[in-house]
Scaffold this motif. Structure first.
Motif, PDB file in Angstrom:
ATOM      1  N   ALA A  63      -3.104   5.427   0.178  1.00  0.00           N
ATOM      2  CA  ALA A  63      -2.420   6.441   0.865  1.00  0.00           C
ATOM      3  C   ALA A  63      -3.254   7.268   1.525  1.00  0.00           C
ATOM      4  O   ALA A  63      -2.920   7.625   2.921  1.00  0.00           O
ATOM      5  N   VAL A  64      -4.287   7.861   1.043  1.00  0.00           N
ATOM      6  CA  VAL A  64      -5.392   8.818   1.894  1.00  0.00           C
ATOM      7  C   VAL A  64      -6.127   8.036   3.017  1.00  0.00           C
ATOM      8  O   VAL A  64      -5.958   8.712   4.195  1.00  0.00           O
ATOM      9  N   PHE A  65      -6.448   6.756   2.720  1.00  0.00           N
ATOM     10  CA  PHE A  65      -7.042   6.062   3.877  1.00  0.00           C
ATOM     11  C   PHE A  65      -6.261   5.565   5.094  1.00  0.00           C
ATOM     12  O   PHE A  65      -6.473   5.323   6.036  1.00  0.00           O
ATOM     13  N   ALA A  66      -4.851   5.412   4.478  1.00  0.00           N
ATOM     14  CA  ALA A  66      -3.991   4.893   5.526  1.00  0.00           C
ATOM     15  C   ALA A  66      -3.707   5.700   6.488  1.00  0.00           C
ATOM     16  O   ALA A  66      -3.096   5.323   7.673  1.00  0.00           O
ATOM     17  N   GLU A  67      -3.971   7.204   6.409  1.00  0.00           N
ATOM     18  CA  GLU A  67      -3.782   8.063   7.415  1.00  0.00           C
ATOM     19  C   GLU A  67      -4.777   7.656   8.876  1.00  0.00           C
ATOM     20  O   GLU A  67      -4.408   8.208   9.713  1.00  0.00           O
ATOM     21  N   TYR A  68      -5.683   6.917   8.573  1.00  0.00           N
ATOM     22  CA  TYR A  68      -6.757   6.489   9.417  1.00  0.00           C
ATOM     23  C   TYR A  68      -6.694   5.121  10.227  1.00  0.00           C
ATOM     24  O   TYR A  68      -7.282   4.739  10.845  1.00  0.00           O
ATOM     25  N   GLY A  69      -5.650   4.323   9.383  1.00  0.00           N
ATOM     26  CA  GLY A  69      -5.358   2.844   9.734  1.00  0.00           C
ATOM     27  C   GLY A  69      -5.009   2.078   8.818  1.00  0.00           C
ATOM     28  O   GLY A  69      -4.502   2.685   7.716  1.00  0.00           O
ATOM     29  N   ALA A  70      -4.714   0.789   9.004  1.00  0.00           N
ATOM     30  CA  ALA A  70      -4.283  -0.229   7.803  1.00  0.00           C
ATOM     31  C   ALA A  70      -5.277  -0.311   6.852  1.00  0.00           C
ATOM     32  O   ALA A  70      -6.325  -1.042   7.098  1.00  0.00           O
ATOM     33  N   MET A  97     -16.747  -5.726   6.333  1.00  0.00           N
ATOM     34  CA  MET A  97     -17.175  -4.515   6.134  1.00  0.00           C
ATOM     35  C   MET A  97     -16.201  -3.758   5.242  1.00  0.00           C
ATOM     36  O   MET A  97     -15.144  -3.884   4.854  1.00  0.00           O
ATOM     37  N   SER A  98     -16.893  -2.813   4.402  1.00  0.00           N
ATOM     38  CA  SER A  98     -16.376  -1.995   3.272  1.00  0.00           C
ATOM     39  C   SER A  98     -16.907  -0.520   3.388  1.00  0.00           C
ATOM     40  O   SER A  98     -18.068  -0.421   3.611  1.00  0.00           O
ATOM     41  N   GLU A 112     -12.522   2.293   9.997  1.00  0.00           N
ATOM     42  CA  GLU A 112     -13.348   2.694   8.821  1.00  0.00           C
ATOM     43  C   GLU A 112     -14.200   3.992   9.480  1.00  0.00           C
ATOM     44  O   GLU A 112     -14.476   4.833   8.499  1.00  0.00           O
ATOM     45  N   THR A 113     -14.611   3.528  10.721  1.00  0.00           N
ATOM     46  CA  THR A 113     -15.313   4.857  11.212  1.00  0.00           C
ATOM     47  C   THR A 113     -14.735   6.130  11.046  1.00  0.00           C
ATOM     48  O   THR A 113     -15.139   7.274  10.602  1.00  0.00           O
ATOM     49  N   LYS A 114     -13.368   6.107  11.589  1.00  0.00           N
ATOM     50  CA  LYS A 114     -12.546   7.184  11.712  1.00  0.00           C
ATOM     51  C   LYS A 114     -12.500   7.851  10.075  1.00  0.00           C
ATOM     52  O   LYS A 114     -12.475   9.104  10.066  1.00  0.00           O
ATOM     53  N   ALA A 115     -12.355   7.072   9.292  1.00  0.00           N
ATOM     54  CA  ALA A 115     -11.920   7.385   7.920  1.00  0.00           C
ATOM     55  C   ALA A 115     -13.193   7.995   7.238  1.00  0.00           C
ATOM     56  O   ALA A 115     -12.974   9.177   6.541  1.00  0.00           O
ATOM     57  N   ILE A 116     -14.188   7.184   7.589  1.00  0.00           N
ATOM     58  CA  ILE A 116     -15.676   8.140   7.112  1.00  0.00           C
ATOM     59  C   ILE A 116     -15.995   9.363   7.668  1.00  0.00           C
ATOM     60  O   ILE A 116     -16.121  10.015   6.830  1.00  0.00           O
TER      61      ILE A 116
END
Length: 107
Positions: free
Chosen positions: A19-26, A1-2, A55-59
């Motif tokens: 760095a922005v996406f790392a706030e929501y996971g690896a 998934m991407s 991914e869902t949290k980041a989206i």
């Protein structure tokens, strides 16, 4: 998934986006496509994270958020369509697209 990330600044870097996406996971991978002819960033990216929950949290958090002066478009990436290998692409099965430019009876 991407994850598809659109409407990016042309000044973005892989490290900054990661760095922005790392706030929501690896973050497993960040891909910033470039134009074949100019080498310039195309204004979108793909981000892969460790789990679908991350991914869902980041989206949910980043879709519509402003970053580097632009409102991000963030959603699940759709699978790449098979273009069939024909010259011209664009969904035109069997080859390129017409046009030609030669018109026999009109001057």
């Amino acid at each position: 998934m991407s994850i598809y990330v659109g409407n990016l600044s042309y000044e973005v870097t892989q490290d900054a986006l990661s760095a922005v996406f790392a706030e929501y996971g690896a973050v497993k991978r960040v891909q910033l496509p470039t134009d074949r002819e100019t080498g310039r960033l195309r204004g979108f990216a793909f981000v892969e994270m460790s789990s679908e929950d991350e991914e869902t949290k980041a989206i949910e958090a980043l879709d519509g958020a402003e970053w580097l002066g632009r409102d991000l478009k963030v959603n699940k990436a759709k699978p790449r369509e098979d273009r069939g290998g024909s010259f011209g692409g664009g969904g035109n099965r069997g080859g390129g697209g017409g046009g030609g430019g030669y018109n026999r009876g009109r001057y």
